[in-house]
Design an enzyme around this catalytic site. Structure first.
Site, PDB file in Angstrom:
ATOM      1  N   HIS A   8      -0.215 -10.525  17.748  1.00  0.00           N
ATOM      2  CA  HIS A   8      -1.644 -10.408  17.468  1.00  0.00           C
ATOM      3  C   HIS A   8      -2.411 -11.472  18.259  1.00  0.00           C
ATOM      4  O   HIS A   8      -2.045 -12.645  18.246  1.00  0.00           O
ATOM      5  CB  HIS A   8      -1.899 -10.594  15.974  1.00  0.00           C
ATOM      6  CG  HIS A   8      -3.235 -10.098  15.521  1.00  0.00           C
ATOM      7  ND1 HIS A   8      -4.410 -10.697  15.908  1.00  0.00           N
ATOM      8  CD2 HIS A   8      -3.587  -9.065  14.710  1.00  0.00           C
ATOM      9  CE1 HIS A   8      -5.426 -10.051  15.350  1.00  0.00           C
ATOM     10  NE2 HIS A   8      -4.954  -9.059  14.617  1.00  0.00           N
ATOM     11  N   ARG A  33      -4.422  -4.888  21.184  1.00  0.00           N
ATOM     12  CA  ARG A  33      -3.841  -6.200  20.893  1.00  0.00           C
ATOM     13  C   ARG A  33      -2.832  -6.654  21.938  1.00  0.00           C
ATOM     14  O   ARG A  33      -2.788  -7.822  22.299  1.00  0.00           O
ATOM     15  CB  ARG A  33      -3.192  -6.167  19.505  1.00  0.00           C
ATOM     16  CG  ARG A  33      -4.202  -6.031  18.402  1.00  0.00           C
ATOM     17  CD  ARG A  33      -3.551  -5.875  17.047  1.00  0.00           C
ATOM     18  NE  ARG A  33      -4.579  -5.843  16.006  1.00  0.00           N
ATOM     19  CZ  ARG A  33      -4.315  -5.679  14.717  1.00  0.00           C
ATOM     20  NH1 ARG A  33      -3.059  -5.515  14.311  1.00  0.00           N
ATOM     21  NH2 ARG A  33      -5.290  -5.661  13.827  1.00  0.00           N
ATOM     22  N   ARG A  76       0.576  -1.096  17.815  1.00  0.00           N
ATOM     23  CA  ARG A  76      -0.315  -0.572  16.780  1.00  0.00           C
ATOM     24  C   ARG A  76      -1.751  -0.988  17.051  1.00  0.00           C
ATOM     25  O   ARG A  76      -2.028  -2.162  17.282  1.00  0.00           O
ATOM     26  CB  ARG A  76       0.108  -1.088  15.397  1.00  0.00           C
ATOM     27  CG  ARG A  76      -0.849  -0.637  14.289  1.00  0.00           C
ATOM     28  CD  ARG A  76      -0.359  -1.054  12.918  1.00  0.00           C
ATOM     29  NE  ARG A  76      -0.407  -2.485  12.710  1.00  0.00           N
ATOM     30  CZ  ARG A  76      -1.497  -3.188  12.399  1.00  0.00           C
ATOM     31  NH1 ARG A  76      -2.677  -2.584  12.320  1.00  0.00           N
ATOM     32  NH2 ARG A  76      -1.426  -4.487  12.185  1.00  0.00           N
ATOM     33  N   LEU A 104       0.814  -1.212   0.000  1.00  0.00           N
ATOM     34  CA  LEU A 104       0.000   0.000   0.000  1.00  0.00           C
ATOM     35  C   LEU A 104       0.849   1.265   0.000  1.00  0.00           C
ATOM     36  O   LEU A 104       0.562   2.220  -0.729  1.00  0.00           O
ATOM     37  CB  LEU A 104      -0.950  -0.010   1.196  1.00  0.00           C
ATOM     38  CG  LEU A 104      -2.080  -1.035   1.109  1.00  0.00           C
ATOM     39  CD1 LEU A 104      -3.004  -0.901   2.305  1.00  0.00           C
ATOM     40  CD2 LEU A 104      -2.868  -0.882  -0.184  1.00  0.00           C
ATOM     41  N   ALA A 105       1.910   1.292   0.808  1.00  0.00           N
ATOM     42  CA  ALA A 105       2.758   2.489   0.838  1.00  0.00           C
ATOM     43  C   ALA A 105       3.534   2.640  -0.469  1.00  0.00           C
ATOM     44  O   ALA A 105       3.517   3.704  -1.100  1.00  0.00           O
ATOM     45  CB  ALA A 105       3.709   2.433   2.031  1.00  0.00           C
ATOM     46  N   GLY A 106       4.212   1.591  -0.890  1.00  0.00           N
ATOM     47  CA  GLY A 106       5.033   1.674  -2.102  1.00  0.00           C
ATOM     48  C   GLY A 106       4.218   1.804  -3.366  1.00  0.00           C
ATOM     49  O   GLY A 106       4.555   2.597  -4.263  1.00  0.00           O
ATOM     50  N   HIS A 153       2.914 -10.613  14.473  1.00  0.00           N
ATOM     51  CA  HIS A 153       2.122 -10.091  13.363  1.00  0.00           C
ATOM     52  C   HIS A 153       2.741  -8.864  12.705  1.00  0.00           C
ATOM     53  O   HIS A 153       2.949  -8.843  11.510  1.00  0.00           O
ATOM     54  CB  HIS A 153       0.717  -9.755  13.873  1.00  0.00           C
ATOM     55  CG  HIS A 153      -0.184  -9.154  12.855  1.00  0.00           C
ATOM     56  ND1 HIS A 153      -0.473  -9.793  11.664  1.00  0.00           N
ATOM     57  CD2 HIS A 153      -0.879  -7.986  12.827  1.00  0.00           C
ATOM     58  CE1 HIS A 153      -1.306  -9.043  10.952  1.00  0.00           C
ATOM     59  NE2 HIS A 153      -1.552  -7.935  11.629  1.00  0.00           N
TER      60      HIS A 153
END
Length: 635
Positions: free
Chosen positions: A266, A330, A435, A43-45, A401
């Site tokens: 996770h 989490r 996160r 998604l970022a790249g 994760h």
């Protein structure tokens, strides 16, 4: 050395907009003169390469897969956060910012997190315009569900395949630019090194996975979006190809590696079933919306779950955390599952699992409704375990994760190396020590679509870059170093396979640098990993050569870097004499077994400089002006 984040001196709610306005711009006609290398097509790249190509830059995109759409972002299941407040339940940009800073246990940079919350709403609009099929209410409005660490519903989703749908959106945008000629794709190419010329990142060295050819690529700037390093543990929810090599080679060229010990375990994964496994399977956190987590009240209760009456069940998350219940963050849910297993109340044949039960939700809403929300996840669980989760509770247990650590970057997402930008999971910037669910996709797209296209352009416009050529000695030296490591691996002619070394490293990491850590275990890990590293270079067995596809050679190259990274992770965890988020030091816990921070001594980003076997620590001091430091509580 104290690191500077280069945050603008502006009010936090105006900081990003004002900063963008003050940035230097590249004239549209001049953009085609600049070459940008983007490594990674997640998604970022993918978003960064597509956006920079759309703007007119000359972009070269690299990925190790046979197609850009096979990046590991495709595996994300549950959703993506945004502060749209469509359910009208009290959400806002500030609340998303607050929840993210608190969820990260006050170990993230406030300015970056606020910008992320601001961009979240733009992401949803952008992806809807691309055609991403988010779930909708009957009347056509986008719908939301809740995720851990929040008391509002802010997570947009496409059943249990949100990452796949978002990646297809970014992939479509990327392929449009490939067709337009602004982006050149290099599939099945693995980055082996970063090339520095006159103190600036000006290119990379790659290996063609098909032919084995070592290639040189020059550019004006390098953007690294190569994901996280969870596979250092061998067993994780990451794809088998996910690795740390690109980031680690940049680290060895001088890029600081920040907070490497901050790894996320996770809570809802399918438990380990035997030594035959090479990876673990994630069950989306979204399942905790309707699934209730429990274990038997008595130790050693081996009855089938449906035979255990309600009065003899311990819904421990609901009992301990009445405000958040099953939707605690989490790290909290994972530790509590471990505590229950350590008490002897784990379930299943191995006793290393807890139940995630949907009986109440099915009775309340009906099986069709639950199937509509989570059907593909239930199918996946049944295919892997042979059990029907509509009739029998799922068995889950925590697994590695996501990695919150990564290369250090400033507010502009540039590392301490001039011209090396880092986006997505490969950088450290937004998630602190833990996160929150549905924030990874948010960060990747924020970095790729809305931050890097601005900050990379500002960098290119603000200086004069000397021309570079792949014939320069810096490129040739990098090729020689990469080739020498490959030759050394092939020349070992040992007796142990790469997987044997990787599995042994993973065992050391999980036992000593996993969910629970202590001084003795971390010291032991550093010693054991050092011994394993020496053994690797003399006893690894890699057959074949470097003139064609050689998966064992690929793995060996990556495991060599994992061995060095594992040692740094243990060193970072040993240095951080506190518990925070996913980093739980047994010496630093409250009487209720919660993480006990030391804000006076450890409210900083630990950024490590490579210097052989012993790394040098640099600190970026963290200040909290908008979310006041407080003991994190979800009770």
């Amino acid at each position: 050395m104290s690191l500077q984040s280069n945050e603008p001196n502006e009010p936090i709610d105006k900081m990003w907009e004002n900063h963008k306005f003050k940035m230097q711009l590249v004239n549209p006609a001049n953009r085609r003169k600049f070459k940008v290398i983007v490594v990674g097509t997640g998604l970022a790249g993918g978003a960064a390469a597509a956006s920079l190509g759309e703007m007119g830059y000359n972009v070269e995109s690299f990925c190790i897969q046979d197609s850009a759409r096979r990046a590991h972002s495709i595996a994300a299941q549950g959703g993506i956060n945004a502060a749209k407040n469509y359910p009208n339940d009290g959400d806002s940009i500030y609340r998303l910012f607050y929840d993210t800073v608190k969820g990260g246990d006050f170990r993230s940079r406030e300015s970056n997190v606020y910008r992320l919350a601001q961009n979240s709403n733009l992401i949803i609009d952008h992806c809807v315009a691309q055609g991403v099929p988010f779930a909708r209410e009957y009347g056509g409005m986008l719908t939301n569900r809740s995720f851990g660490g929040a008391q509002v519903s802010r997570t947009f989703y496409a059943r249990g395949q949100t990452g796949q749908q978002l990646l297809l959106g970014a992939y479509s945008a990327l392929m449009r630019q490939v067709d337009a000629g602004t982006v050149k794709m290099h599939t099945r190419h693995e980055m082996l090194d970063l090339v520095m010329v006159n103190g600036q990142a000006r290119g990379i060295i790659t290996r063609d996975i098909i032919s084995g050819k070592i290639d040189k690529h020059a550019a004006d700037v390098v953007v690294l979006c190569t994901g996280g390093y969870g596979n250092v543990y061998f067993l994780s929810t990451n794809a088998m190809n996910s690795n740390v090599t690109a980031s680690w080679r940049c680290h060895k060229k001088g890029a600081f590696f920040a907070n490497p010990c901050f790894t996320q375990i996770h809570p809802t994964c399918i438990p380990v079933s035997g030594d035959h496994q090479s990876k673990l399977t994630l069950m989306s956190e979204s399942l905790r919306n309707d699934g209730r987590v429990w274990v038997p009240k008595e130790k050693g209760d081996k009855r089938a779950p449906n035979d255990i009456p309600e009065a003899e069940r311990d819904y421990y998350l609901e009992r301990i955390y009445p405000s958040f219940g099953n939707l605690v963050p989490r790290d909290v849910a994972s530790r509590q599952a471990k505590f229950r297993v350590d008490e002897g109340r784990g379930v299943g044949k191995t006793g290393v699992a807890v139940y995630l039960d949907f009986a109440d939700a099915i009775k309340r809403d009906g099986q069709d409704t639950i199937s509509e929300k989570y059907g593909n996840l239930f199918q996946m669980y049944e295919q892997i375990t042979g059990e029907n989760p509509y009739k029998v509770p799922m068995k889950i247990y925590p697994a590695v994760h996501y990695t919150m650590g990564g290369l250090w970057v400033d507010y502009n997402l540039m590392s301490n190396l001039d011209g090396l930008f880092v986006g997505g999971e490969a950088n450290f910037s937004d998630h602190g020590a833990n996160r929150l669910g549905a924030s990874a996709l948010m960060q990747g797209l924020s970095d790729g679509y809305f931050i890097l296209p601005n900050t990379v352009g500002n960098y290119l416009a603000s200086q004069t870059l000397d021309p570079v050529s792949t014939e320069m000695p810096e490129f040739e030296q990098a090729v020689q170093e990469s080739t020498a490591q490959i030759d050394r691996i092939l020349g070992a002619k040992g007796s142990k396979t790469v997987d044997e070394f990787h599995r042994e490293l993973g065992h050391i990491m999980w036992e000593n640098v996993g969910m629970s850590r202590n001084r003795q275990g971390l010291s032991d890990a550093i010693q054991k990993i050092g011994d394993l590293k020496k053994s690797f270079w003399t006893d690894v067995k890699v057959t074949g050569d470097n003139k064609y596809i050689n998966h064992e050679l690929e793995k060996a190259n990556r495991v060599a870097d994992f061995l060095e990274l594992g040692s740094l992770m243990a060193q970072d965890a040993l240095n951080r004499e506190e518990s925070c988020g996913g980093h739980f030091r047994e010496e630093h816990q409250t009487p209720e077994h919660e993480a006990k921070r030391d804000d006076e001594n450890f409210s900083y980003v630990a950024a490590w400089e490579y210097s052989g076997d012993t790394a040098k620590l640099h600190k970026e001091e963290l200040t909290f002006e908008h979310v006041k430091l407080a003991t994190r509580s979800y009770k």
